[in-house]
Structures are given as C-alpha cells and as structure tokens.
Design an enzyme around this catalytic site. Structure first.
Site, PDB file in Angstrom:
ATOM      1  N   PRO A 135     -33.522  86.625 121.091  1.00  0.00           N
ATOM      2  CA  PRO A 135     -32.251  87.332 121.020  1.00  0.00           C
ATOM      3  C   PRO A 135     -32.079  88.190 119.775  1.00  0.00           C
ATOM      4  O   PRO A 135     -32.502  87.829 118.686  1.00  0.00           O
ATOM      5  CB  PRO A 135     -31.204  86.212 121.053  1.00  0.00           C
ATOM      6  CG  PRO A 135     -31.921  84.982 120.647  1.00  0.00           C
ATOM      7  CD  PRO A 135     -33.340  85.163 121.085  1.00  0.00           C
ATOM      8  N   ASN A 136     -31.472  89.335 120.021  1.00  0.00           N
ATOM      9  CA  ASN A 136     -31.066  90.312 119.016  1.00  0.00           C
ATOM     10  C   ASN A 136     -32.225  91.095 118.408  1.00  0.00           C
ATOM     11  O   ASN A 136     -31.989  92.019 117.634  1.00  0.00           O
ATOM     12  CB  ASN A 136     -30.222  89.652 117.915  1.00  0.00           C
ATOM     13  CG  ASN A 136     -28.974  89.023 118.478  1.00  0.00           C
ATOM     14  OD1 ASN A 136     -28.242  89.659 119.232  1.00  0.00           O
ATOM     15  ND2 ASN A 136     -28.739  87.765 118.160  1.00  0.00           N
ATOM     16  N   ARG A 172     -30.164  96.625 113.120  1.00  0.00           N
ATOM     17  CA  ARG A 172     -29.515  95.388 112.682  1.00  0.00           C
ATOM     18  C   ARG A 172     -29.990  94.984 111.292  1.00  0.00           C
ATOM     19  O   ARG A 172     -31.183  94.806 111.064  1.00  0.00           O
ATOM     20  CB  ARG A 172     -29.866  94.282 113.681  1.00  0.00           C
ATOM     21  CG  ARG A 172     -29.407  92.920 113.267  1.00  0.00           C
ATOM     22  CD  ARG A 172     -29.952  91.864 114.227  1.00  0.00           C
ATOM     23  NE  ARG A 172     -29.597  90.552 113.745  1.00  0.00           N
ATOM     24  CZ  ARG A 172     -30.340  89.479 113.921  1.00  0.00           C
ATOM     25  NH1 ARG A 172     -31.476  89.549 114.582  1.00  0.00           N
ATOM     26  NH2 ARG A 172     -29.951  88.330 113.442  1.00  0.00           N
ATOM     27  N   TYR A 197     -34.377  93.087 108.022  1.00  0.00           N
ATOM     28  CA  TYR A 197     -35.351  93.316 109.095  1.00  0.00           C
ATOM     29  C   TYR A 197     -36.053  94.665 109.044  1.00  0.00           C
ATOM     30  O   TYR A 197     -36.922  94.921 109.859  1.00  0.00           O
ATOM     31  CB  TYR A 197     -34.659  93.144 110.452  1.00  0.00           C
ATOM     32  CG  TYR A 197     -34.085  91.763 110.643  1.00  0.00           C
ATOM     33  CD1 TYR A 197     -34.915  90.666 110.857  1.00  0.00           C
ATOM     34  CD2 TYR A 197     -32.719  91.542 110.590  1.00  0.00           C
ATOM     35  CE1 TYR A 197     -34.390  89.394 111.007  1.00  0.00           C
ATOM     36  CE2 TYR A 197     -32.186  90.275 110.749  1.00  0.00           C
ATOM     37  CZ  TYR A 197     -33.022  89.209 110.962  1.00  0.00           C
ATOM     38  OH  TYR A 197     -32.505  87.952 111.114  1.00  0.00           O
ATOM     39  N   ASN A 210     -41.457  85.126 118.482  1.00  0.00           N
ATOM     40  CA  ASN A 210     -40.330  85.120 117.564  1.00  0.00           C
ATOM     41  C   ASN A 210     -39.120  84.764 118.417  1.00  0.00           C
ATOM     42  O   ASN A 210     -38.524  85.619 119.064  1.00  0.00           O
ATOM     43  CB  ASN A 210     -40.149  86.477 116.890  1.00  0.00           C
ATOM     44  CG  ASN A 210     -39.058  86.441 115.835  1.00  0.00           C
ATOM     45  OD1 ASN A 210     -38.217  85.557 115.821  1.00  0.00           O
ATOM     46  ND2 ASN A 210     -39.067  87.437 114.952  1.00  0.00           N
ATOM     47  N   ALA A 229     -32.933  83.159 116.874  1.00  0.00           N
ATOM     48  CA  ALA A 229     -31.995  82.046 116.703  1.00  0.00           C
ATOM     49  C   ALA A 229     -32.312  80.866 117.615  1.00  0.00           C
ATOM     50  O   ALA A 229     -31.986  79.725 117.277  1.00  0.00           O
ATOM     51  CB  ALA A 229     -30.568  82.531 116.942  1.00  0.00           C
ATOM     52  N   HIS A 281     -34.015  77.565 116.323  1.00  0.00           N
ATOM     53  CA  HIS A 281     -33.268  76.503 115.665  1.00  0.00           C
ATOM     54  C   HIS A 281     -32.385  75.700 116.621  1.00  0.00           C
ATOM     55  O   HIS A 281     -31.740  74.738 116.201  1.00  0.00           O
ATOM     56  CB  HIS A 281     -32.404  77.104 114.554  1.00  0.00           C
ATOM     57  CG  HIS A 281     -33.081  78.190 113.808  1.00  0.00           C
ATOM     58  ND1 HIS A 281     -34.188  77.976 113.000  1.00  0.00           N
ATOM     59  CD2 HIS A 281     -32.878  79.533 113.788  1.00  0.00           C
ATOM     60  CE1 HIS A 281     -34.597  79.130 112.496  1.00  0.00           C
ATOM     61  NE2 HIS A 281     -33.813  80.086 112.957  1.00  0.00           N
ATOM     62  N   ASP A 327     -40.176  72.572 124.758  1.00  0.00           N
ATOM     63  CA  ASP A 327     -40.745  71.885 125.923  1.00  0.00           C
ATOM     64  C   ASP A 327     -41.608  72.829 126.767  1.00  0.00           C
ATOM     65  O   ASP A 327     -42.650  72.426 127.282  1.00  0.00           O
ATOM     66  CB  ASP A 327     -39.636  71.286 126.785  1.00  0.00           C
ATOM     67  CG  ASP A 327     -39.007  70.045 126.169  1.00  0.00           C
ATOM     68  OD1 ASP A 327     -39.567  69.498 125.193  1.00  0.00           O
ATOM     69  OD2 ASP A 327     -37.953  69.629 126.677  1.00  0.00           O
ATOM     70  N   GLU A 354     -45.757  80.836 116.114  1.00  0.00           N
ATOM     71  CA  GLU A 354     -44.351  81.122 115.814  1.00  0.00           C
ATOM     72  C   GLU A 354     -44.301  82.099 114.652  1.00  0.00           C
ATOM     73  O   GLU A 354     -44.953  81.881 113.617  1.00  0.00           O
ATOM     74  CB  GLU A 354     -43.643  79.820 115.437  1.00  0.00           C
ATOM     75  CG  GLU A 354     -42.216  79.995 114.994  1.00  0.00           C
ATOM     76  CD  GLU A 354     -41.571  78.701 114.499  1.00  0.00           C
ATOM     77  OE1 GLU A 354     -40.468  78.791 113.949  1.00  0.00           O
ATOM     78  OE2 GLU A 354     -42.167  77.611 114.647  1.00  0.00           O
ATOM     79  N   HIS A 408     -41.676  84.777 112.190  1.00  0.00           N
ATOM     80  CA  HIS A 408     -40.345  85.229 111.775  1.00  0.00           C
ATOM     81  C   HIS A 408     -40.530  86.367 110.783  1.00  0.00           C
ATOM     82  O   HIS A 408     -41.408  86.313 109.920  1.00  0.00           O
ATOM     83  CB  HIS A 408     -39.547  84.096 111.139  1.00  0.00           C
ATOM     84  CG  HIS A 408     -39.292  82.982 112.097  1.00  0.00           C
ATOM     85  ND1 HIS A 408     -38.320  83.055 113.070  1.00  0.00           N
ATOM     86  CD2 HIS A 408     -39.914  81.800 112.268  1.00  0.00           C
ATOM     87  CE1 HIS A 408     -38.352  81.953 113.793  1.00  0.00           C
ATOM     88  NE2 HIS A 408     -39.312  81.170 113.324  1.00  0.00           N
ATOM     89  N   ILE A 409     -39.710  87.374 110.919  1.00  0.00           N
ATOM     90  CA  ILE A 409     -39.769  88.545 110.048  1.00  0.00           C
ATOM     91  C   ILE A 409     -39.311  88.166 108.638  1.00  0.00           C
ATOM     92  O   ILE A 409     -39.952  88.500 107.656  1.00  0.00           O
ATOM     93  CB  ILE A 409     -38.899  89.677 110.640  1.00  0.00           C
ATOM     94  CG1 ILE A 409     -39.494  90.128 111.987  1.00  0.00           C
ATOM     95  CG2 ILE A 409     -38.788  90.843 109.662  1.00  0.00           C
ATOM     96  CD1 ILE A 409     -38.580  91.010 112.811  1.00  0.00           C
ATOM     97  N   SER A 410     -38.203  87.448 108.571  1.00  0.00           N
ATOM     98  CA  SER A 410     -37.672  87.034 107.263  1.00  0.00           C
ATOM     99  C   SER A 410     -38.208  85.645 106.917  1.00  0.00           C
ATOM    100  O   SER A 410     -38.728  84.926 107.769  1.00  0.00           O
ATOM    101  CB  SER A 410     -36.141  86.992 107.310  1.00  0.00           C
ATOM    102  OG  SER A 410     -35.694  85.960 108.180  1.00  0.00           O
ATOM    103  N   ARG A 430     -32.955  81.434 103.756  1.00  0.00           N
ATOM    104  CA  ARG A 430     -31.688  81.808 104.392  1.00  0.00           C
ATOM    105  C   ARG A 430     -30.819  80.565 104.623  1.00  0.00           C
ATOM    106  O   ARG A 430     -31.038  79.538 103.988  1.00  0.00           O
ATOM    107  CB  ARG A 430     -31.991  82.576 105.680  1.00  0.00           C
ATOM    108  CG  ARG A 430     -32.779  83.868 105.374  1.00  0.00           C
ATOM    109  CD  ARG A 430     -33.076  84.689 106.575  1.00  0.00           C
ATOM    110  NE  ARG A 430     -31.835  85.183 107.173  1.00  0.00           N
ATOM    111  CZ  ARG A 430     -31.779  85.712 108.387  1.00  0.00           C
ATOM    112  NH1 ARG A 430     -32.872  85.803 109.126  1.00  0.00           N
ATOM    113  NH2 ARG A 430     -30.639  86.143 108.876  1.00  0.00           N
ATOM    114  N   ARG A 458     -31.312  77.452 109.498  1.00  0.00           N
ATOM    115  CA  ARG A 458     -32.546  78.160 109.857  1.00  0.00           C
ATOM    116  C   ARG A 458     -33.801  77.446 109.342  1.00  0.00           C
ATOM    117  O   ARG A 458     -34.909  77.886 109.596  1.00  0.00           O
ATOM    118  CB  ARG A 458     -32.517  79.592 109.326  1.00  0.00           C
ATOM    119  CG  ARG A 458     -31.438  80.443 109.950  1.00  0.00           C
ATOM    120  CD  ARG A 458     -31.535  81.885 109.490  1.00  0.00           C
ATOM    121  NE  ARG A 458     -30.345  82.637 109.793  1.00  0.00           N
ATOM    122  CZ  ARG A 458     -30.077  83.223 110.958  1.00  0.00           C
ATOM    123  NH1 ARG A 458     -30.942  83.146 111.942  1.00  0.00           N
ATOM    124  NH2 ARG A 458     -28.953  83.891 111.136  1.00  0.00           N
TER     125      ARG A 458
END
Length: 138
Positions: free
Chosen positions: A10-11, A18, A23, A72, A75, A78, A85, A96, A98-100, A105, A109
């Site tokens: 998402p997002n 954003r 990002y 990625n 949200a 978390h 699963d 997995e 993540h950009i940040s 944070r 997170r």
C-alpha cells in the site's frame, strides 16, 4: 532466465509524490524501467496493490514458478499475519525490502510479520534496496 517479481504494498504507488524527504522523488515506474534495462538477463515483473488480498493472491500465483520475490509490503509488514502465512506456504524465496530504515522510525514499524519467513531483509538503502535484493537472487 531467472524470473523475479517485485511486489509492492500500500501507498507505494505514490512514490515520487509521497513524502519525498523519506522516499525520494523518483516514481517507481521510472525506477522499474531503469532496473529492467540494467538487469536485462532477468525476467523482472512488477505488481503493486493497496489491497492485502491482492498481494496474497499474487504471492500464491508466482510462489511455485518464480525464482524470487522482492517484497515491500509497506505498512502490511507490521500488521499482516496473512502475508506471513502466504510466504510460509510457497516455495519461492522472498526478500523483504524497505526504502527507509524502519528501525529509525515509529516504534510500531520495528516489528515485521514478514522477516521471520523471508530469506532475508534489506532496509534503509532507498530504492537501491530493491537492487540489492535482485542481486541476492543472481
């Protein structure tokens, strides 16, 4: 030819617009076109959804035929036991990303339902996190 899926949650469709201070200003479409050229010996595909069930369906769809998934989950990382699963239920390894740096944070997170079932985790290297994950499969 190796088949790798980049799967964004998402997002992440808002990359480039954003929170550019976190990002960056590059859209994911532009970034994806550049890595397709760079890794032209790999069959790279891309899917993004803001809907948890669509991400799970895509994991099920490619989870027995692809060589790797770069995920990625944003949200959902978390919050989603269901994504964890789904990864447990497939054969294709998942990295997995993540950009940040999620650990710098908000506290919520710092926990991931993905990490324990992923082959590895890459955080905090901006869009380069995706490239590092692709390289891990090559």
């Amino acid at each position: 030819m190796k088949k790798i899926l980049i799967l964004n949650g998402p997002n992440l469709n808002l990359l480039g617009k954003r929170e550019p201070e976190i990002y960056g200003s590059l859209t994911f479409t532009d970034f994806f076109e550049s890595i397709k050229k760079k890794y032209n010996t790999v069959e790279l595909s891309y899917f993004q959804s803001n809907i948890e069930g669509e991400l799970i369906n895509k994991i099920h769809e490619v989870g027995f035929s692809y060589d790797g998934i770069v995920l990625n989950a944003a949200a959902y990382t978390h919050t989603s036991v269901a994504l964890g699963d789904a990864i447990k239920g497939i054969e294709t390894p998942v990295i997995e990303v993540h950009i940040s740096n999620t650990f710098s944070r908000e506290t919520f997170r710092h926990h991931s339902y993905i990490s324990a079932v992923a082959k590895g985790v890459i955080v905090g290297f901006g869009l380069k996190s995706y490239e590092l994950a692709i390289q891990s499969f090559l």
